[in-house]
Design a protein around this motif. Structure first.
Motif, PDB file in Angstrom:
ATOM      1  N   CYS A 301      -1.212 -21.380  76.688  1.00  0.00           N
ATOM      2  CA  CYS A 301      -1.034 -22.578  75.851  1.00  0.00           C
ATOM      3  C   CYS A 301      -0.659 -23.761  76.741  1.00  0.00           C
ATOM      4  O   CYS A 301      -0.060 -23.577  77.803  1.00  0.00           O
ATOM      5  N   ALA A 304      -0.107 -24.452  80.799  1.00  0.00           N
ATOM      6  CA  ALA A 304      -0.510 -23.151  81.367  1.00  0.00           C
ATOM      7  C   ALA A 304      -2.007 -22.920  81.122  1.00  0.00           C
ATOM      8  O   ALA A 304      -2.707 -22.340  81.956  1.00  0.00           O
ATOM      9  N   THR A 348       2.022 -18.059  81.666  1.00  0.00           N
ATOM     10  CA  THR A 348       3.123 -18.632  80.902  1.00  0.00           C
ATOM     11  C   THR A 348       4.324 -18.920  81.785  1.00  0.00           C
ATOM     12  O   THR A 348       4.733 -18.054  82.567  1.00  0.00           O
ATOM     13  N   SER A 350       7.419 -19.712  80.555  1.00  0.00           N
ATOM     14  CA  SER A 350       8.628 -19.156  79.944  1.00  0.00           C
ATOM     15  C   SER A 350       8.568 -17.654  79.725  1.00  0.00           C
ATOM     16  O   SER A 350       9.592 -16.985  79.690  1.00  0.00           O
ATOM     17  N   MET A 408       1.408 -22.167  89.114  1.00  0.00           N
ATOM     18  CA  MET A 408       0.411 -21.307  88.446  1.00  0.00           C
ATOM     19  C   MET A 408      -0.933 -21.377  89.164  1.00  0.00           C
ATOM     20  O   MET A 408      -1.579 -20.359  89.409  1.00  0.00           O
ATOM     21  N   LYS A 605      10.335 -26.784  74.795  1.00  0.00           N
ATOM     22  CA  LYS A 605       9.943 -26.179  76.076  1.00  0.00           C
ATOM     23  C   LYS A 605       9.368 -24.789  75.859  1.00  0.00           C
ATOM     24  O   LYS A 605       8.417 -24.389  76.496  1.00  0.00           O
TER      25      LYS A 605
HETATM   26  C1  G6P Z   1       5.208 -25.910  75.316  1.00  0.00           C
HETATM   27  C2  G6P Z   1       5.718 -26.722  76.491  1.00  0.00           C
HETATM   28  C3  G6P Z   1       4.599 -26.922  77.495  1.00  0.00           C
HETATM   29  C4  G6P Z   1       4.045 -25.576  77.934  1.00  0.00           C
HETATM   30  C5  G6P Z   1       3.588 -24.736  76.729  1.00  0.00           C
HETATM   31  C6  G6P Z   1       3.289 -23.298  77.137  1.00  0.00           C
HETATM   32  O1  G6P Z   1       4.283 -26.645  74.609  1.00  0.00           O
HETATM   33  O2  G6P Z   1       6.202 -27.971  76.048  1.00  0.00           O
HETATM   34  O3  G6P Z   1       5.109 -27.602  78.634  1.00  0.00           O
HETATM   35  O4  G6P Z   1       2.959 -25.783  78.789  1.00  0.00           O
HETATM   36  O5  G6P Z   1       4.633 -24.667  75.757  1.00  0.00           O
HETATM   37  O6  G6P Z   1       4.484 -22.687  77.579  1.00  0.00           O
HETATM   38  P1  G6P Z   1       4.548 -21.452  78.525  1.00  0.00           P
HETATM   39  O7  G6P Z   1       6.014 -21.176  78.683  1.00  0.00           O
HETATM   40  O8  G6P Z   1       3.850 -20.311  77.828  1.00  0.00           O
HETATM   41  O9  G6P Z   1       3.892 -21.792  79.806  1.00  0.00           O
END
Ligand code: G6P
Length: 610
Positions: A301, A304, A348, A350, A408, A605
């Protein structure tokens, strides 16, 4: 998304809980609250808006409170008001919730018929009343929880405090993250290990379908069938200082500046400096059966996702199998064709994004091999994937992702190259050249970061423009998309990213003398065609801001403003260099516009709901 923090120990805890919430501010929220249990009673303070407002109410809590819970709410059901803020309280019971209860309407109607009245518009309050009702006939908290969770559909990370058991905090995890921290004579929980960093590095990440009970000296866990579990704590390798601003005005600026070090450290960790070979074991590649892999699907998403799109220009070319890249939210909601020969890779920062997590679980259920590229150790996605390549970029706190993106891309490149070598798809010569290109990267990233001052001047010229177009071709097209996303996120300016070749299929209608067009044109295969696109923009009086080679006088002469950028011999690695000026541009424009750079409005985030 919502943040939760809990504390139980032998010392006053209000400030500790508040500071835990402050460390979760980056996740995005619109109201907050804290409840403590002392003198056999629940005490609560809540406020809409930011934590600074809640701070003014902390004095209303008994300062001699040794257990409590705090919450930052990202509104889903009901407006971001004080009334809807958590903790929700009913008599001697308090509850905080991160997630969404999908069947809350039906449960709410049932509870209203049963005489319960609701103080908020939230889905979370139904859990409070369900539990309160259950405790009347099932007077043990654990047993009552086991009964009510059978009624809940959706995602929930719950924290519960009850005067009936004044020496314990309860937690429940299904879908939303919950991590327990263990200390000496005190224990904690949170939705994100970052909240606990200064308190402890010893953590237990709950799995879906688990309940926890914390006292000041014990941690007990059960699964949803009531079976007791034992778990050895993991040790976090992040320092508290790495999650601080360290003198920078914003986390975003700090994280942009961290990129040379992150890139250098990642290469040093994953490429043996003596042999020049990539460490496939450290990369998690040795755990995959590559002989089975006939295609690769990336799911991700936001930022990423754009990083994953660049894998088409390194992984596909290096490995020689078809690579497709899907938005996790789309992929999970259709019935994609998957077989045992498909490798599904989740990207990802997070490790907690709900849609990406659902994709990896779905792929595993279909018998695919699964792999994750992730920054946060022990998070949910690595725990669900067969194997993980950890980026080790350190905590990323600014909502707009910067160092995680470049990290990444580097990981995709290393993955493609390492797999190609394992499958004997590259000659030693090509492999050696690629490693050489990698070795030059950290210095080039450093030079890109040092151009900040010039970009600040460019930002000062354009920050009032209501629209921006970004364009690029090949891998730079992804950088156009990412540059536009960064600008939207932090400055709230409407920005679109386009492939240069698509300009004439619609967006060119938008070009006039008021439209800034950021053209990303490094010296690559696509360069001449990009120059033609720049000419097309100029012919319609568009204002061109170029991002290209320092010595490219031709391109420079076509641009109103020009941001020189170091060059790499590899197209995918070049994106790491060309995105940095766009990160700075978004940052400085946002600062000029006075927006909340690190916590932009409406954004979170870590998106732990669908
Ligand atoms: C949210 C954050 C984005 C991030 C996306 C995917 O929208 O604001 O900065 O790119 O989630 O998050 P991830 O932790 O899966 O890379």
């Amino acid at each position: 998304m919502c943040g939760v923090v809990g504390f139980i120990g032998k010392r006053p805890c209000v400030r500790t809980i508040f500071e835990g919430l402050q460390r979760l501010e980056y996740r995005g929220y619109d109201s907050a609250g804290i409840a403590t249990l002392s003198g056999g009673k629940i005490h609560t303070v809540k406020s809409d808006g930011k934590l600074a407002r809640l701070e003014g109410h902390l004095k209303d809590l008994p300062q001699e409170s040794f257990m409590g819970m705090g919450h930052t709410r990202w509104a889903t059901h009901g407006a971001p008001t004080t009334q809807n803020a958590h903790p929700h309280v009913s008599g001697d019971l308090a509850l905080i919730h991160n997630g969404i209860i999908e069947n809350y309407r039906e449960l709410k109607n049932e509870l209203i018929k049963d005489g319960y009245s609701f103080k908020s518009e939230t889905d979370s309050e139904v859990v409070l009343h369900l539990l309160s009702r259950e405790l009347k006939s099932t007077p043990k908290m654990k047993d009552a929880l086991l009964k009510i969770i059978a009624r809940l559909h959706g995602a929930y990370g719950l924290g519960i405090m009850w005067a009936g058991e004044p020496d314990a905090l309860y937690l429940v995890k299904q879908g939303s993250p919950v991590v327990i921290g263990t200390g000496t004579d005190e224990n904690y929980f949170a939705s994100d290990a970052l909240a606990l960093l200064p308190l402890t590095k010893s953590v237990i990440f709950l799995n879906d379908g688990e309940i926890g009970r914390l006292t000041k000296s014990t941690v007990e866990l059960w699964d949803f069938s009531g079976k007791q579990l034992t778990r050895v704590p993991s040790v976090l390798n992040w320092t508290a200082a790495s999650a601080e601003k360290q003198g920078y005005r914003h986390y975003m600026l700090k994280e942009i500046h961290e990129q040379p070090a992150v890139i250098a450290q990642t290469i040093a960790r994953l490429v043996d400096s003596k042999t020049g070979k990539i460490d496939t074991k450290e990369m998690g590649i040795d755990d995959l059966d590559l002989s089975q892999v006939k295609s690769i699907v990336y799911v991700a998403c936001g930022t990423a996702y754009y990083s994953a799109m660049i894998s088409k220009y390194c992984v596909e070319q290096f490995v020689g199998v078809s690579v497709s890249v899907e938005l996790a939210s789309e992929f999970r909601n259709r019935d994609p064709y998957l077989d045992k020969e498909t490798l599904v890779i989740a990207v990802t920062q997070s490790g907690e994004t709900a849609d990406t997590l659902a994709c990896i679980k779905h792929a595993a259920a279909k018998g695919c091999q699964t792999f994750a590229v992730c920054n946060v150790r022990f998070s949910s996605i690595p725990r669900s994937a067969k194997s993980t390549l950890y980026m080790e970029a350190g905590p990323e706190v600014g909502v707009a992702s910067t160092k995680a993106f470049t990290s990444m891309v580097l990981c995709h490149y290393l993955f493609g190259l390492a797999v190609a070598e394992k499958k004997k798809r590259v000659t030693p010569e090509v492999y050696g050249q690629a490693i050489q290109a990698l070795k030059q990267l950290p210095m080039a990233v450093d030079r890109a970061v040092n151009a900040a001052g010039l970009i600040e001047d460019v930002a000062a010229k354009y920050y009032e423009s209501p629209n921006f177009i970004f364009m690029g071709r090949g891998p730079s097209y992804m950088i156009a998309l990412e540059g536009a996303l960064k600008l939207k996120e932090v400055s709230y300016i409407h920005a679109e990213g386009y492939a240069g070749g698509e300009l004439k299929h619609g967006p060119i209608a938008l070009i006039d003398r008021h439209m800034p067009v950021v053209a990303v044109a490094p010296q690559d295969f696509h360069y001449e065609k990009m120059i033609s696109n720049v000419e097309e923009v100029r012919a319609r009086e568009g204002v061109v801001i170029g991002v290209g080679d320092l010595n490219d006088d031709k391109f420079k002469s076509l641009c109103r403003d020009y941001i020189p950028c170091p060059q790499s011999s590899d197209g995918a690695l070049q994106t790491i260099l060309t995105v940095i000026p766009l990160q700075f541009l978004a940052y400085y424009i946002a600062v000029k516009r006075g927006t909340d750079v690190d916590q932009p409005r409406n954004l979170a985030k870590s998106v732990t709901v669908e």
